[in-house]
Scaffold this active site. Structure first.
Site, PDB file in Angstrom:
ATOM      1  N   GLU A 194      26.396  27.154  98.152  1.00  0.00           N
ATOM      2  CA  GLU A 194      25.655  26.356  97.101  1.00  0.00           C
ATOM      3  C   GLU A 194      24.649  25.640  97.843  1.00  0.00           C
ATOM      4  O   GLU A 194      23.724  25.371  96.934  1.00  0.00           O
ATOM      5  CB  GLU A 194      26.713  25.702  96.272  1.00  0.00           C
ATOM      6  N   GLU A 198      18.783  20.132  87.384  1.00  0.00           N
ATOM      7  CA  GLU A 198      20.175  19.348  88.241  1.00  0.00           C
ATOM      8  C   GLU A 198      19.585  19.800  89.813  1.00  0.00           C
ATOM      9  O   GLU A 198      20.245  20.267  90.693  1.00  0.00           O
ATOM     10  CB  GLU A 198      21.456  20.115  88.039  1.00  0.00           C
ATOM     11  N   HIS A 214      40.703  29.886  87.970  1.00  0.00           N
ATOM     12  CA  HIS A 214      39.577  30.700  88.097  1.00  0.00           C
ATOM     13  C   HIS A 214      40.025  31.965  88.658  1.00  0.00           C
ATOM     14  O   HIS A 214      40.869  32.135  89.430  1.00  0.00           O
ATOM     15  CB  HIS A 214      38.597  29.924  88.995  1.00  0.00           C
ATOM     16  N   ARG A 219      43.513  31.319 103.480  1.00  0.00           N
ATOM     17  CA  ARG A 219      45.094  31.179 103.163  1.00  0.00           C
ATOM     18  C   ARG A 219      45.672  29.861 103.465  1.00  0.00           C
ATOM     19  O   ARG A 219      46.171  29.162 102.555  1.00  0.00           O
ATOM     20  CB  ARG A 219      45.865  32.168 103.885  1.00  0.00           C
ATOM     21  N   HIS A 228      38.460  26.424  92.989  1.00  0.00           N
ATOM     22  CA  HIS A 228      38.011  27.922  93.002  1.00  0.00           C
ATOM     23  C   HIS A 228      37.018  27.977  94.132  1.00  0.00           C
ATOM     24  O   HIS A 228      36.421  29.252  94.328  1.00  0.00           O
ATOM     25  CB  HIS A 228      37.270  28.081  91.700  1.00  0.00           C
ATOM     26  N   ASP A 232      23.305  25.492  91.379  1.00  0.00           N
ATOM     27  CA  ASP A 232      23.207  26.182  92.814  1.00  0.00           C
ATOM     28  C   ASP A 232      24.006  27.303  93.045  1.00  0.00           C
ATOM     29  O   ASP A 232      24.620  27.708  93.990  1.00  0.00           O
ATOM     30  CB  ASP A 232      23.972  24.920  93.464  1.00  0.00           C
TER      31      ASP A 232
HETATM   32  C1  UD1 Z   1      30.290  31.178  91.601  1.00  0.00           C
HETATM   33  C2  UD1 Z   1      29.449  30.210  92.169  1.00  0.00           C
HETATM   34  C3  UD1 Z   1      29.816  28.728  92.195  1.00  0.00           C
HETATM   35  C4  UD1 Z   1      30.154  28.124  91.128  1.00  0.00           C
HETATM   36  C5  UD1 Z   1      31.277  29.155  90.271  1.00  0.00           C
HETATM   37  C6  UD1 Z   1      31.325  28.687  88.850  1.00  0.00           C
HETATM   38  C7  UD1 Z   1      28.118  31.292  93.818  1.00  0.00           C
HETATM   39  C8  UD1 Z   1      27.742  31.671  95.250  1.00  0.00           C
HETATM   40  N1  UD1 Z   1      28.911  30.716  93.581  1.00  0.00           N
HETATM   41  O1  UD1 Z   1      31.397  31.022  92.218  1.00  0.00           O
HETATM   42  O2  UD1 Z   1      29.012  27.913  92.908  1.00  0.00           O
HETATM   43  O3  UD1 Z   1      31.099  27.107  91.231  1.00  0.00           O
HETATM   44  O4  UD1 Z   1      30.676  30.474  90.026  1.00  0.00           O
HETATM   45  O5  UD1 Z   1      32.541  29.346  88.273  1.00  0.00           O
HETATM   46  O6  UD1 Z   1      26.941  31.571  93.055  1.00  0.00           O
HETATM   47  N2  UD1 Z   1      35.281  37.143  88.851  1.00  0.00           N
HETATM   48  C9  UD1 Z   1      35.895  37.609  87.832  1.00  0.00           C
HETATM   49  N3  UD1 Z   1      35.223  37.686  86.552  1.00  0.00           N
HETATM   50  C10 UD1 Z   1      33.818  37.177  86.364  1.00  0.00           C
HETATM   51  C11 UD1 Z   1      33.486  36.633  87.636  1.00  0.00           C
HETATM   52  C12 UD1 Z   1      34.104  36.599  88.744  1.00  0.00           C
HETATM   53  O7  UD1 Z   1      37.125  38.104  87.862  1.00  0.00           O
HETATM   54  O8  UD1 Z   1      33.472  37.135  85.077  1.00  0.00           O
HETATM   55  C13 UD1 Z   1      35.883  37.217  90.207  1.00  0.00           C
HETATM   56  C14 UD1 Z   1      35.771  38.465  90.977  1.00  0.00           C
HETATM   57  O9  UD1 Z   1      36.922  38.753  91.811  1.00  0.00           O
HETATM   58  C15 UD1 Z   1      34.764  37.793  92.017  1.00  0.00           C
HETATM   59  C16 UD1 Z   1      35.104  36.370  92.214  1.00  0.00           C
HETATM   60  O10 UD1 Z   1      35.765  36.009  90.966  1.00  0.00           O
HETATM   61  O11 UD1 Z   1      34.535  38.664  93.126  1.00  0.00           O
HETATM   62  C17 UD1 Z   1      34.043  35.391  92.563  1.00  0.00           C
HETATM   63  O12 UD1 Z   1      32.998  35.536  91.586  1.00  0.00           O
HETATM   64  P1  UD1 Z   1      31.406  34.939  91.964  1.00  0.00           P
HETATM   65  O13 UD1 Z   1      30.628  35.097  90.985  1.00  0.00           O
HETATM   66  O14 UD1 Z   1      31.097  35.814  93.286  1.00  0.00           O
HETATM   67  O15 UD1 Z   1      31.771  33.544  92.726  1.00  0.00           O
HETATM   68  P2  UD1 Z   1      32.519  32.281  91.910  1.00  0.00           P
HETATM   69  O16 UD1 Z   1      33.616  32.217  92.758  1.00  0.00           O
HETATM   70  O17 UD1 Z   1      32.589  32.660  90.411  1.00  0.00           O
HETATM   71  N1  UDP Z   2      35.771  24.501  82.285  1.00  0.00           N
HETATM   72  C1  UDP Z   2      36.088  25.245  81.149  1.00  0.00           C
HETATM   73  N2  UDP Z   2      37.408  25.926  81.311  1.00  0.00           N
HETATM   74  C2  UDP Z   2      38.230  25.980  82.436  1.00  0.00           C
HETATM   75  C3  UDP Z   2      37.415  25.404  83.585  1.00  0.00           C
HETATM   76  C4  UDP Z   2      36.537  24.893  83.756  1.00  0.00           C
HETATM   77  O1  UDP Z   2      35.307  25.235  80.117  1.00  0.00           O
HETATM   78  O2  UDP Z   2      39.277  26.526  82.597  1.00  0.00           O
HETATM   79  C5  UDP Z   2      34.372  24.153  82.370  1.00  0.00           C
HETATM   80  C6  UDP Z   2      34.361  22.896  82.901  1.00  0.00           C
HETATM   81  O3  UDP Z   2      34.239  21.850  81.577  1.00  0.00           O
HETATM   82  C7  UDP Z   2      32.866  22.636  83.478  1.00  0.00           C
HETATM   83  C8  UDP Z   2      32.569  23.858  83.933  1.00  0.00           C
HETATM   84  O4  UDP Z   2      33.503  24.636  83.438  1.00  0.00           O
HETATM   85  O5  UDP Z   2      31.833  22.269  82.465  1.00  0.00           O
HETATM   86  C9  UDP Z   2      32.833  23.889  85.672  1.00  0.00           C
HETATM   87  O6  UDP Z   2      32.657  25.241  86.153  1.00  0.00           O
HETATM   88  P1  UDP Z   2      33.255  25.373  87.173  1.00  0.00           P
HETATM   89  O7  UDP Z   2      34.352  24.485  87.891  1.00  0.00           O
HETATM   90  O8  UDP Z   2      33.660  27.023  87.410  1.00  0.00           O
HETATM   91  O9  UDP Z   2      31.806  25.414  88.680  1.00  0.00           O
HETATM   92  P2  UDP Z   2      31.294  24.245  89.097  1.00  0.00           P
HETATM   93  O10 UDP Z   2      31.000  23.098  88.298  1.00  0.00           O
HETATM   94  O11 UDP Z   2      32.337  23.900  90.418  1.00  0.00           O
HETATM   95  O12 UDP Z   2      30.111  24.989  89.735  1.00  0.00           O
END
Ligand code: UD1
Ligand code: UDP
Length: 375
Positions: A137, A125, A246, A220, A212, A103
Site C-alpha cells: 500500500e 486521500e 476478511h 503464520r 487482514h 492505496d
Molecule cells: C486489498 C488491498 C488492501 C486493502 C484491502 C481492503 C492491495 C494491495 N491491497 O487487500 O490495501 O486494505 O483490499 O479490504 O490492493 N478475496 C476474496 N473475495 C474478494 C476479494 C479477495 O475471497 O472479493 C480473497 C482472495 O483469497 C484473495 C485475498 O482475499 O486472494 C486477497 O485479496 P486482494 O484483493 O489481493 O487483497 P486484500 O487483502 O483484499
Molecule cells: N467494514 C465493513 N464490514 C466489515 C469490516 C469492515 O463494512 O466487516 C468497513 C469499515 O467500516 C471500513 C472499511 O470496511 O469503512 C475498511 O475496510 P478494510 O479494513 O477492508 O480496508 P482498509 O481500510 O484497511 O484499507
C-alpha cells in the site's frame, strides 16, 4: 482539461475494493446532486458479495458502468490486467479527470492508466505515509501521489508529506470522505442495525477485532502472535472478541491450521450499517485496518492498532489510538491503556464536506485557496 484550465464535465471514478466503495460513496452522490457526469469503473479486485455488492446496495450507489472482473491474482498480474481494462475504457470515453482513492492496486492502476492515456488524475486521500516500503500500500500511495494532477490530502499532516516530496500536482486539503460517509450513516446504523442482538452482544461488553493486512496474516507466526495478544487481553478483562473476518485472513487461518483462541469469535464480513454499529458499541477495537483506525476515532471508540507503523498518526496524536505492534505483552498493555478512555478527543479528519470540496476543485479547474479547509 488540464489542471489549470476549465472544469470537469465528465469524471471517471476507478474503484475496486470495500474501502474504496465506502469512501467514494459521498463523491458519487455529490456528482449526482450536481449533475456531473460520472463514469463508474469497478476493477473487480473485490467481488465477493459481502466485500462488494452489499455496499452498492446499502449505500444506494449506481451499478458500475464497467466491471473489469480482474479478481484475485498476483500483484503484477492483477495490476496489469486492470491497466489494460482501464485504458480501453478511457480510450472510449475520454473523461476529463480520473479519480482514484487510497492505496490499493486498483488505485495505482487507475492513476497509471489515466496518466498514460493523458487524462488528469485526482487522488482522494493523498499524502498518507507509513514510511514502511515493505507494505504494498505504501508503494501504491507514493507512486499515485507523484502521478496525480490533483491531490486531496485529508489533513495538514498528510499535506505536509506531499509538500516535502515536491509532488507535481495541485494540493487541496479536503478532510477525509469517510467523515462524510459516517455523518450520513451512523445514526441510521444505530436506528436500523440489529447486529448486537443478532450476535448476542451487549453495548460496551465486547471487543471488536479486524485484521487482514498481508504483513500480519500471511505469516503464520505473526498471525498467531496477533491472536494471542488480543485473546489474552480479553481473558484478563472478561470480555469476548468479535472478529468479522476478511477472506484473506480466513484463508490463512485455514491454510496455517491455526486454532482460534476461545475468546475470539469470527463472523462473516458485515455490511456497513452493522459494522458501524459494532464499532460504536465496542468497548475497544483492535485492528490493522486503515479505515477502522479512522472510523473508531470519529465514532468515539478507543482503538489499539496491531501494527508497528501507521499512516493515520493523527488518531494517535488526539489520543484515540495506540500503536501496539504484535508483541502480546505490548498488545495487553495498550489494551489496558486505552480501555475506558474518555472519547473527548477532536476528530482530525475534517467536517464531513470533503466530497463537496473535491468537486468544487474539479469544477473550478484549480482554485485551491477557495476550496481549501484546515480540518
Ligand atoms: C486489498 C488491498 C488492501 C486493502 C484491502 C481492503 C492491495 C494491495 N491491497 O487487500 O490495501 O486494505 O483490499 O479490504 O490492493 N478475496 C476474496 N473475495 C474478494 C476479494 C479477495 O475471497 O472479493 C480473497 C482472495 O483469497 C484473495 C485475498 O482475499 O486472494 C486477497 O485479496 P486482494 O484483493 O489481493 O487483497 P486484500 O487483502 O483484499
Ligand atoms: N467494514 C465493513 N464490514 C466489515 C469490516 C469492515 O463494512 O466487516 C468497513 C469499515 O467500516 C471500513 C472499511 O470496511 O469503512 C475498511 O475496510 P478494510 O479494513 O477492508 O480496508 P482498509 O481500510 O484497511 O484499507
Amino acid at each position: 482539461m488540464t489542471a489549470d484550465s476549465g472544469g470537469a464535465s465528465q469524471v471517471a471514478i476507478v474503484l475496486g475494493t470495500r474501502p474504496e466503495i465506502i469512501k467514494f460513496a459521498p463523491v458519487i452522490k455529490a456528482c449526482d446532486r450536481r449533475g456531473v457526469d460520472c463514469l463508474l469503473v469497478h476493477t473487480g479486485q473485490h467481488y465477493s458479495e459481502d466485500l462488494d455488492q452489499v455496499f452498492f446496495d446499502q449505500l444506494e450507489l449506481p451499478t458500475p458502468d464497467y466491471n473489469l472482473e480482474v479478481g484475485s491474482r498476483s500483484h503484477g498480474e492483477q495490476t496489469g490486467r486492470m491497466l489494460e481494462g482501464i485504458e480501453d475504457v478511457l480510450d472510449e470515453h475520454a473523461p476529463d479527470v480520473v479519480l482514484v482513492q487510497g492505496d490499493t492496486n486498483s488505485t495505482l492502476a487507475g492513476a497509471l492508466a489515466a496518466s498514460k492515456s493523458n487524462v488528469d488524475v485526482g487522488h482522494v486521500e493523498a499524502g498518507l505515509r507509513s514510511f514502511d516500503r515493505d507494505m504494498p500500500e505504501e508503494v501504491n500511495r507514493v507512486v499515485t501521489d507523484h502521478i496525480a494532477d490533483y491531490l486531496f490530502p485529508p489533513t495538514e499532516e498528510t499535506r505536509s508529506h506531499l509538500e516535502r516530496e515536491s509532488v507535481a500536482g495541485e494540493i487541496v486539503t479536503t478532510g477525509n470522505t469517510i467523515v462524510d460517509s459516517l455523518y450520513e450513516y451512523r445514526d441510521l446504523a444505530a436506528e436500523k442495525s440489529d447486529v448486537l442482538s443478532d450476535l448476542g452482544l451487549q453495548e460496551d461488553d465486547f471487543y471488536l477485532l479486524t485484521a487482514h493486512r498481508a504483513e500480519n496474516v500471511d505469516d503464520r507466526e505473526s498471525f498467531a502472535r496477533l491472536l494471542e495478544g488480543v485473546s489474552r487481553f480479553a481473558a484478563q478483562t472478561g470480555r469476548e472478541v468479535v472478529y468479522p473476518i476478511h477472506p484473506r485472513a480466513q484463508s490463512r487461518l485455514d491454510e496455517f491450521d491455526l486454532t482460534l483462541p476461545e475468546e475470539i469469535r469470527t463472523v462473516e464480513p458485515l455490511d456497513f450499517l452493522d459494522f458501524l454499529r459494532l464499532e460504536s458499541a465496542a468497548a475497544l477495537a483492535f485492528t490493522d485496518s486503515g479505515g477502522v483506525q479512522e472510523e473508531t476515532c470519529i465514532l468515539g471508540t478507543p482503538c489499539v492498532t496491531l501494527r508497528y507503523s501507521t499512516e493515520r498518526p493523527e488518531t494517535a496524536y488526539v489520543g484515540a489510538n495506540c500503536l501496539a505492534g504484535l508483541d502480546p505483552d505490548d498488545v495487553v498493555e495498550a489494551g489496558s491503556t486505552m480501555l475506558g478512555k474518555d472519547a473527548d478527543w477532536d476528530v482530525p479528519f475534517g467536517d464531513g464536506r470533503a466530497a463537496e470540496r473535491i468537486l468544487d476543485t474539479l469544477a473550478a479547474g484549480v482554485e485551491p485557496d477557495a476550496a481549501e479547509v484546515s480540518p
